[in-house]
Design an enzyme around this catalytic site. Structure first.
Site, PDB file in Angstrom:
ATOM      1  N   SER A  82      -0.283  -2.354  -3.893  1.00 14.02           N
ATOM      2  CA  SER A  82       0.903  -3.167  -4.161  1.00 14.02           C
ATOM      3  C   SER A  82       2.073  -2.326  -4.644  1.00 14.02           C
ATOM      4  CB  SER A  82       0.570  -4.248  -5.193  1.00 14.02           C
ATOM      5  OG  SER A  82      -0.522  -5.026  -4.784  1.00 14.02           O
ATOM      6  N   HIS A 128       3.523  -3.088  -9.560  1.00 14.01           N
ATOM      7  CA  HIS A 128       4.569  -3.622  -8.694  1.00 14.01           C
ATOM      8  C   HIS A 128       5.945  -3.157  -9.168  1.00 14.01           C
ATOM      9  CE1 HIS A 128       1.837  -7.289  -7.562  1.00 14.01           C
ATOM     10  NE2 HIS A 128       1.375  -6.139  -7.119  1.00 14.01           N
TER      11      HIS A 128
END
Length: 396
Positions: free
Chosen positions: A204, A256
């Site tokens: 991610s 993220h």
């Protein structure tokens, strides 16, 4: 006087519109005679000077092979991880038992349909204590190729294909490969500074790095986009999707955020385009009445320099802080909820667990040392891995 009689140069933009290329004009090459003012002979043998033009085409399109290779590698590694996990052998109750050795851990232990925490740690998940105390810095890289479960893998790979192929076509495998790996490292670094007690896996951070690079590329090359809102809407949808997955166990939004920030800065460094005026003048300079134009606009160069300084300084500061044992949660008491939100369906605690065991024939009573819960199970000659699996479910 001769200059006054010279006809105007016409630029013909060959703007192909389609998926992934319809919003952007990339002028670079010409297809015309090197001498634009060729005489054209008519049927009456009279010579006329046609209206000259230069055709400016798109930038070279690269064949995307690196991003699909990343998808294949991540998928293969997930299958290997599930094979190593071997849920039927190590846990009493598994999900999708028809898959045999590849079946998933119980939903309460891993709602993403994936392996156990101990398997992920064995395969190279990010564990801060091992990075700092055991000098296993390679975990900052290996963790970006692992995934917490099937849902996690599908979300990341879909995003990677949608974003990465378009970027690789536009900028080539080298720049996009560097952007992907460095952003993944940046995401792992920020994750390690916040998640001191939990393990972390996932691509991610690297995928968010591509999102960040896509956003900065939109900003730095703003003038060549025809449909800016469509590009922004695509970014928002994919960002929301990945942030929603980030509140589940084994996935963290610190990766993220770290990946997005790194990719956003690196996009100004790697994905800068020459301005349209310079490209067009490059092929019409002999006939232009204006002075030479710079290849890049001033704001592009300023963003390039600032971004390069910030990303290098940030990586160095993050590494030094990590090796010194800095925990950023000491400066933000609520930030851990940005990574995982606990519910009655799952726990956010991925720490190793332990249980006290009592046996009476085939009856086993386990008491979790972490939370004091106990449970009674009827088992026929269980092995140690099955006991650990039951203990893990009891303590979550």
């Amino acid at each position: 006087m001769a200059e006054a009689n010279r006809p105007e140069i016409q630029l013909k933009i060959n703007s192909r519109r389609g998926i992934g290329t319809g919003n952007i004009i990339h002028p670079v090459e010409i297809e015309s005679s090197p001498t634009p003012f060729l005489a054209a002979t008519t049927a009456g043998n009279q010579t006329q000077t046609p209206s000259p033009f230069r055709e400016i085409k798109h930038f070279k399109k690269w064949f995307p092979w690196l991003i699909p290779s990343f998808v294949v590698a991540d998928t293969v590694l997930f299958i290997i991880t599930m094979y190593v996990n071997n849920c039927p052998k190590n846990t009493v109750s598994c999900i999708a038992t028809f898959l045999g050795r590849l079946s998933f851990q119980p939903f309460k232990e891993n709602p993403l349909l994936g392996p156990s925490s101990s398997t992920l740690e064995k395969m190279g998940a990010l564990d801060v204590s091992k990075v700092v105390d055991d000098h296993q810095g390679w975990r900052l890289i290996t963790c970006i190729w692992l995934h917490g479960g099937l849902f996690h893998l599908l979300a990341n790979m879909l995003s990677l294909l949608v974003i990465g192929i378009r970027l690789e076509q536009e900028f080539g495998f080298f720049r996009i490969g560097l952007l992907y790996v460095i952003s993944g490292f940046g995401g792992s670094l920020l994750s390690a500074l916040f998640l001191q007690s939990n393990i972390s896996v996932g691509a991610s951070g690297a995928v968010f790095g591509l999102l960040g690079g896509m956003l900065s590329e939109l900003i730095t090359n703003w003038t060549i986009y025809a449909n800016k809102m469509a590009a922004l809407l695509t970014l928002v949808i994919i960002i929301v999707l990945n942030l929603a997955v980030g509140i589940l166990p084994h996935v963290d939004n610190f990766a993220h955020l770290g990946g997005f920030s790194s990719g956003f800065l690196l996009g100004f460094v790697f994905l800068m385009r020459p301005q349209f005026g310079w490209v067009s003048q490059r092929y019409t300079s002999s006939y232009s009445r204006v002075g030479p134009r710079p290849k890049y606009k001033t704001y592009q160069l300023v963003l390039w320099l600032i971004s390069l300084i910030l990303v290098v300084a940030g990586m160095i500061a993050g590494l030094v802080s990590l090796l010194r044992g800095v925990n950023l949660n000491d400066y933000c008491s609520w930030c851990h909820y940005m990574s995982c939100v606990p519910t009655s369906r799952w726990s956010c605690d991925t720490n190793p667990v332990s249980c006290m065991s009592e046996q009476m024939g085939n009856q086993y009573t386990l008491t979790c040392s972490n939370n004091g819960k106990n449970g009674t199970y009827w088992l026929n000659d269980p092995n140690s891995s099955q006991i650990r699996g039951l203990c893990s479910q009891l303590c979550r």
